[in-house]
Design a protein around this motif. Structure first.
Motif, PDB file in Angstrom:
ATOM      1  N   TYR A 100       0.843  -1.206   0.000  1.00  0.00           N
ATOM      2  CA  TYR A 100       0.000   0.000   0.000  1.00  0.00           C
ATOM      3  C   TYR A 100       0.876   1.252   0.000  1.00  0.00           C
ATOM      4  O   TYR A 100       0.613   2.216  -0.727  1.00  0.00           O
ATOM      5  CB  TYR A 100      -0.913  -0.038   1.221  1.00  0.00           C
ATOM      6  CG  TYR A 100      -1.989   1.019   1.245  1.00  0.00           C
ATOM      7  CD1 TYR A 100      -3.223   0.810   0.629  1.00  0.00           C
ATOM      8  CD2 TYR A 100      -1.790   2.223   1.919  1.00  0.00           C
ATOM      9  CE1 TYR A 100      -4.219   1.772   0.673  1.00  0.00           C
ATOM     10  CE2 TYR A 100      -2.783   3.192   1.960  1.00  0.00           C
ATOM     11  CZ  TYR A 100      -3.996   2.961   1.333  1.00  0.00           C
ATOM     12  OH  TYR A 100      -4.978   3.921   1.382  1.00  0.00           O
TER      13      TYR A 100
ATOM     14  N   LEU B  10       2.420   1.734  -3.463  1.00  0.00           N
ATOM     15  CA  LEU B  10       1.479   2.163  -4.501  1.00  0.00           C
ATOM     16  C   LEU B  10       0.896   3.542  -4.260  1.00  0.00           C
ATOM     17  O   LEU B  10       0.670   4.305  -5.200  1.00  0.00           O
ATOM     18  CB  LEU B  10       0.331   1.159  -4.629  1.00  0.00           C
ATOM     19  CG  LEU B  10       0.677  -0.233  -5.144  1.00  0.00           C
ATOM     20  CD1 LEU B  10      -0.593  -1.063  -5.276  1.00  0.00           C
ATOM     21  CD2 LEU B  10       1.391  -0.158  -6.487  1.00  0.00           C
ATOM     22  N   THR B  11       0.608   3.870  -2.989  1.00  0.00           N
ATOM     23  CA  THR B  11      -0.123   5.121  -2.718  1.00  0.00           C
ATOM     24  C   THR B  11       0.754   6.200  -2.111  1.00  0.00           C
ATOM     25  O   THR B  11       0.367   7.366  -2.100  1.00  0.00           O
ATOM     26  CB  THR B  11      -1.286   4.875  -1.726  1.00  0.00           C
ATOM     27  OG1 THR B  11      -0.727   4.581  -0.432  1.00  0.00           O
ATOM     28  CG2 THR B  11      -2.173   3.734  -2.184  1.00  0.00           C
TER      29      THR B  11
ATOM     30  N   LEU C  15      -6.307  -4.944   4.171  1.00  0.00           N
ATOM     31  CA  LEU C  15      -5.534  -5.149   2.936  1.00  0.00           C
ATOM     32  C   LEU C  15      -4.976  -6.564   2.878  1.00  0.00           C
ATOM     33  O   LEU C  15      -4.995  -7.223   1.837  1.00  0.00           O
ATOM     34  CB  LEU C  15      -4.391  -4.132   2.846  1.00  0.00           C
ATOM     35  CG  LEU C  15      -4.819  -2.681   2.635  1.00  0.00           C
ATOM     36  CD1 LEU C  15      -3.652  -1.743   2.893  1.00  0.00           C
ATOM     37  CD2 LEU C  15      -5.355  -2.475   1.213  1.00  0.00           C
TER      38      LEU C  15
ATOM     39  N   GLU D 217     -12.091  -3.784 -11.415  1.00  0.00           N
ATOM     40  CA  GLU D 217     -12.029  -2.481 -12.084  1.00  0.00           C
ATOM     41  C   GLU D 217     -13.401  -2.104 -12.662  1.00  0.00           C
ATOM     42  O   GLU D 217     -13.862  -0.976 -12.490  1.00  0.00           O
ATOM     43  CB  GLU D 217     -10.973  -2.518 -13.195  1.00  0.00           C
ATOM     44  CG  GLU D 217     -10.775  -1.154 -13.845  1.00  0.00           C
ATOM     45  CD  GLU D 217      -9.528  -1.102 -14.741  1.00  0.00           C
ATOM     46  OE1 GLU D 217      -8.733  -2.068 -14.707  1.00  0.00           O
ATOM     47  OE2 GLU D 217      -9.355  -0.113 -15.452  1.00  0.00           O
TER      48      GLU D 217
ATOM     49  N   LEU E 122     -12.033  -0.914  -1.977  1.00  0.00           N
ATOM     50  CA  LEU E 122     -10.953  -0.104  -2.572  1.00  0.00           C
ATOM     51  C   LEU E 122     -11.455   1.305  -2.878  1.00  0.00           C
ATOM     52  O   LEU E 122     -10.718   2.290  -2.723  1.00  0.00           O
ATOM     53  CB  LEU E 122     -10.407  -0.775  -3.843  1.00  0.00           C
ATOM     54  CG  LEU E 122      -9.665  -2.101  -3.660  1.00  0.00           C
ATOM     55  CD1 LEU E 122      -9.129  -2.606  -5.010  1.00  0.00           C
ATOM     56  CD2 LEU E 122      -8.510  -2.006  -2.668  1.00  0.00           C
TER      57      LEU E 122
ATOM     58  N   LEU F 295     -11.370   3.181   0.226  1.00  0.00           N
ATOM     59  CA  LEU F 295      -9.985   3.522   0.591  1.00  0.00           C
ATOM     60  C   LEU F 295      -9.422   4.623  -0.310  1.00  0.00           C
ATOM     61  O   LEU F 295      -8.298   5.077  -0.108  1.00  0.00           O
ATOM     62  CB  LEU F 295      -9.087   2.280   0.492  1.00  0.00           C
ATOM     63  CG  LEU F 295      -9.306   1.215   1.570  1.00  0.00           C
ATOM     64  CD1 LEU F 295      -8.503  -0.047   1.248  1.00  0.00           C
ATOM     65  CD2 LEU F 295      -8.921   1.753   2.948  1.00  0.00           C
TER      66      LEU F 295
ATOM     67  N   LEU G  77      -8.750   4.411  -3.554  1.00  0.00           N
ATOM     68  CA  LEU G  77      -7.842   3.969  -4.622  1.00  0.00           C
ATOM     69  C   LEU G  77      -8.488   4.173  -5.985  1.00  0.00           C
ATOM     70  O   LEU G  77      -9.692   3.963  -6.139  1.00  0.00           O
ATOM     71  CB  LEU G  77      -7.482   2.492  -4.431  1.00  0.00           C
ATOM     72  CG  LEU G  77      -6.523   2.244  -3.272  1.00  0.00           C
ATOM     73  CD1 LEU G  77      -6.408   0.758  -2.980  1.00  0.00           C
ATOM     74  CD2 LEU G  77      -5.132   2.799  -3.621  1.00  0.00           C
TER      75      LEU G  77
ATOM     76  N   LEU H  95      -5.855   1.008 -10.361  1.00  0.00           N
ATOM     77  CA  LEU H  95      -5.059   0.154  -9.479  1.00  0.00           C
ATOM     78  C   LEU H  95      -5.843  -1.069  -9.015  1.00  0.00           C
ATOM     79  O   LEU H  95      -5.294  -1.972  -8.380  1.00  0.00           O
ATOM     80  CB  LEU H  95      -4.550   0.938  -8.269  1.00  0.00           C
ATOM     81  CG  LEU H  95      -3.313   1.791  -8.566  1.00  0.00           C
ATOM     82  CD1 LEU H  95      -2.890   2.578  -7.337  1.00  0.00           C
ATOM     83  CD2 LEU H  95      -2.146   0.921  -9.030  1.00  0.00           C
ATOM     84  N   ALA H  96      -7.140  -1.114  -9.323  1.00  0.00           N
ATOM     85  CA  ALA H  96      -7.974  -2.233  -8.887  1.00  0.00           C
ATOM     86  C   ALA H  96      -7.432  -3.543  -9.439  1.00  0.00           C
ATOM     87  O   ALA H  96      -7.239  -4.532  -8.720  1.00  0.00           O
ATOM     88  CB  ALA H  96      -9.406  -2.019  -9.345  1.00  0.00           C
TER      89      ALA H  96
ATOM     90  N   PHE I  79      -4.455  -4.979  -7.694  1.00  0.00           N
ATOM     91  CA  PHE I  79      -4.643  -5.777  -6.484  1.00  0.00           C
ATOM     92  C   PHE I  79      -4.954  -7.227  -6.824  1.00  0.00           C
ATOM     93  O   PHE I  79      -4.452  -8.155  -6.195  1.00  0.00           O
ATOM     94  CB  PHE I  79      -5.744  -5.168  -5.590  1.00  0.00           C
ATOM     95  CG  PHE I  79      -5.171  -4.200  -4.608  1.00  0.00           C
ATOM     96  CD1 PHE I  79      -4.850  -4.589  -3.313  1.00  0.00           C
ATOM     97  CD2 PHE I  79      -4.887  -2.899  -4.992  1.00  0.00           C
ATOM     98  CE1 PHE I  79      -4.280  -3.702  -2.428  1.00  0.00           C
ATOM     99  CE2 PHE I  79      -4.317  -1.998  -4.114  1.00  0.00           C
ATOM    100  CZ  PHE I  79      -4.009  -2.397  -2.819  1.00  0.00           C
TER     101      PHE I  79
ATOM    102  N   HIS J 288       2.703   2.382 -12.709  1.00  0.00           N
ATOM    103  CA  HIS J 288       1.650   3.365 -12.422  1.00  0.00           C
ATOM    104  C   HIS J 288       2.229   4.778 -12.483  1.00  0.00           C
ATOM    105  O   HIS J 288       1.616   5.683 -13.063  1.00  0.00           O
ATOM    106  CB  HIS J 288       1.063   3.067 -11.035  1.00  0.00           C
ATOM    107  CG  HIS J 288      -0.136   3.885 -10.710  1.00  0.00           C
ATOM    108  ND1 HIS J 288      -1.271   3.874 -11.473  1.00  0.00           N
ATOM    109  CD2 HIS J 288      -0.376   4.757  -9.696  1.00  0.00           C
ATOM    110  CE1 HIS J 288      -2.165   4.698 -10.943  1.00  0.00           C
ATOM    111  NE2 HIS J 288      -1.639   5.252  -9.870  1.00  0.00           N
TER     112      HIS J 288
END
Lengths: 258, 258, 258, 258
Positions: A40, A43-44, A56, A106, A203, A206, A208, A212-213, A216, B230
């Motif tokens: 996480y 990515l974020t 998560l 997604e 997601l 959260l 996101l 990015l779905a 995961f 990304h």
């Protein structure tokens, strides 16, 4: 030396004997945060709190494998069966995760976003969901995240919603997928929220982005694919004909954690 | 219907509303075990104890990313830069993890196994390590797991050995890589154990086969590659020329967990 | 034994000692038709006449390589540099052929199709091309197939049009790309038809669907990628840093066929 | 600007409006040499003579497809069935060409090289072949290039040998594979030379290195894989279960060139 091609990244800083992920030293993260929390962060850009970290972990555990039938598993085993090295067989599997397999998270996040667009125009949640369902039905499209070929009541869904409640993050995303289910049921199609729909709602809550779905799902499934590749290489003969549905299970008997 | 192509798997059992990984219900695992522990279960068939679970999390966190220079990162960004979807860019990255990049864990596990073969013939640990080092030097081969282009004292190594001690699993694997380092130092080449060498020793002590070593590196690096893909897609223009070394870091400032 | 999963293909029939591609015996095709003609047979179901066969050979020759700069070449070399086997490095290259690199033939065929849609509504060729150019400019999009970063007068374009004339297939496809160039020039942007634009026009005149356009680019480029992978493996050291633009040519001096 | 990362290639020189492959202008090659001849030029640096060009075309035609059973075809169709774009499905197929599928040409070229090593030590051709066969049988290995699951008398083999004779290149390579067949027959296993064995002998006589052998198989098979991907996408429904053996042929009826 700086050239006219100089560029920058915001992910990882490397200096002699000091490596930092999004600002945190790797050796400080190790043993303090779980792999899921570090994912996480990567990515974020931020660490989740502990309860979200648990959530998560659960999301990634939920999608780690779904048996021998998915096309990504069959493609990975087919490549492995010809003598492909592990990374090549894994790549063949990952290349088989697309719109029709693994794309539901997604797709469902996009349906959730569509619900919220309608809410912004003044509709309430149920009206907005009914609009999205009506449009999908008019175009003969399914709502991703609802219904499952095998599971009428996916046990992973309830567990994810429980953990999202425990993390205190249940919000408009989860509410939207539940409203979509209800709106579809109103039309006479009573389909359960599947694991992808649950993950999509969470997601979204959260924060996101939909793009990015799929990530995961892929990250979760990579170890499952590797387990299948390893099993194929270790226990099957090369170049066997791999039947896509006629397979069974001969692993450990049902057991519980305690 | 059973055909003459019937086959079995030991990984996952799927029945309506009941999905089991190596015998355990997914919905029971979720929220109870971390993603890293579930990965171990998927690959080996058994759950690790809690301390080993922490260690596995740390191993996976340790290798999640190493900046913009590794060829797997550059290949993934190059593919992303042409408009590749996430899974295709990820596959291009994974296909660039081979003998010379990411292969050190497997290579080091093989060197460790070689040490143990010598011990079985009657040598003590130091003699066995000296044999392996002598042979490698005679063949002008490096010992994988020792030395690093950038880090003279890799901070991840000490942390991993600490966590392995805490888990009570430090044994012949970790001792062998330390003996290899010492034997090499005796020849005048004082190289530190790098993160791959530390992971190799620990995976050997956990009883994992070398052919799964590479798998741990790949599983760990997948989220890092996705973060780079990304970022490339979100922040760089398509078809830019990607310089392999002239890049910097402009992410969050150094910070600590507390 | 026929199962409920039975399916059929129209491409190749295999019987003991008799293999037929789209109805023709392989051993009859061999030595009688060129690889390019067999490719056309495999993809479309019919053999081209001899002149069209020459044209197809020329189309495939035209795109076989474009030096070391294209991202597909750099990705393939990057993978090869880590020790990837040939097929894995090739796959990394192919995965880097997408919308922004190699996608121009398909994009141009779509623009050509758009011209013909306007013609069907009653516009003449030039009016139709002006419509398509106007819309692209309003949306700040380029017309694929026009202009080149390096070549102001691509020598491959004229040669392809010559061969298309010789084959007697020049028609509405080639005319449409020429009309698009002229319509763009009218707006003050005088860009030449590049090799992708020429191929797009010709493939349209051959009646090939746009979704096979990209296939022609990929098939042509595969040998070029393999040449680069082979050179990388044979002549460069593993894990070198591959500069994307700072490279030269040290192969055979300029020479001619006669 | 030259940097410390400067490097050179011997394949293609790019200058404004002048592109040369191994020294020859692309626009001169186009229409004058076939795609197969340009492939040879790209890979080896030299153009073949016309007869060898015909032979190369035949080699590439011979391997363009072998129906729906090969694992590379099944992997490519599996990926396509999930919605993969063409290049990703193709990559999945190529990643399934390895030691046990498509590797026979390279394996056979190595056996041929082994025969010649024995000849250099003073054995005659038949003695050398007997040595190689004896060693393989002692190690329970098959000789790649001999025998076929389906074809007892592969029609492609005789045709290739004919064309090699016509090109005047039949030499020690073709003789070695024939000697290997005879030596194996002496042991009571009368297996025909298959298409891979024929290609291996011919490529050896052309002086190509074994590591390019696999390249010829892959280049030839790429269009076949694309034909299957195109057919899968155009004519089958997404996510169908793809049976590996229960498939038939419903394409054009048997026909001849004249």
């Amino acid at each position: 030396m700086t050239s006219d091609l100089h560029w920058d990244t915001k992910i990882t800083a490397i200096a002699p004997n000091e490596i930092r992920l999004r600002g945190y030293r790797f050796d400080e993260l190790m043993g303090r945060v779980s792999f899921a929390e570090a994912i996480y962060l990567a990515l974020t850009g931020e660490l989740p709190d502990e309860k979200v970290g648990d959530l998560l972990n659960a999301i990634l555990v939920a999608s780690i494998d779904h048996g021998a039938s998915p096309p990504s598993t069959l493609a990975a085993r087919t490549a492995a069966s010809t003598g492909a090295p592990l990374n090549a067989a894994l790549a063949a599997g990952i290349l088989s995760i697309n719109r029709y397999h693994g794309g539901a998270v997604e797709g469902c996040m996009e349906a959730i976003a569509e619900v919220h667009v309608h809410i912004e125009t003044g509709l309430n949640l149920n009206e907005a969901a009914a609009q999205v369902v009506g449009k999908a039905r008019a175009e003969k499209r399914r709502i991703p995240g609802l219904g499952h070929r095998i599971h009428s009541d996916d046990p992973r869904t309830a567990r994810l919603f429980e953990l999202a409640d425990a993390a205190g993050i249940t919000g408009e995303g989860v509410e939207a997928i539940k409203a979509l289910r209800d709106a579809l049921a109103e039309t006479g199609r009573d389909l359960p929220i599947n694991v992808d729909g649950a993950i999509a709602g969470i997601l979204a809550d959260l924060g996101l982005p939909p793009e990015l779905a799929n990530a995961f799902f892929i990250m979760a499934r990579v170890p499952g694919l590797i387990a299948h590749i390893h099993e194929e290489t270790a226990e099957q003969r090369p170049m066997r004909r791999i039947h896509p549905t006629d397979h069974g299970y001969e692993g450990p008997e049902p057991r519980t954690l305690d």
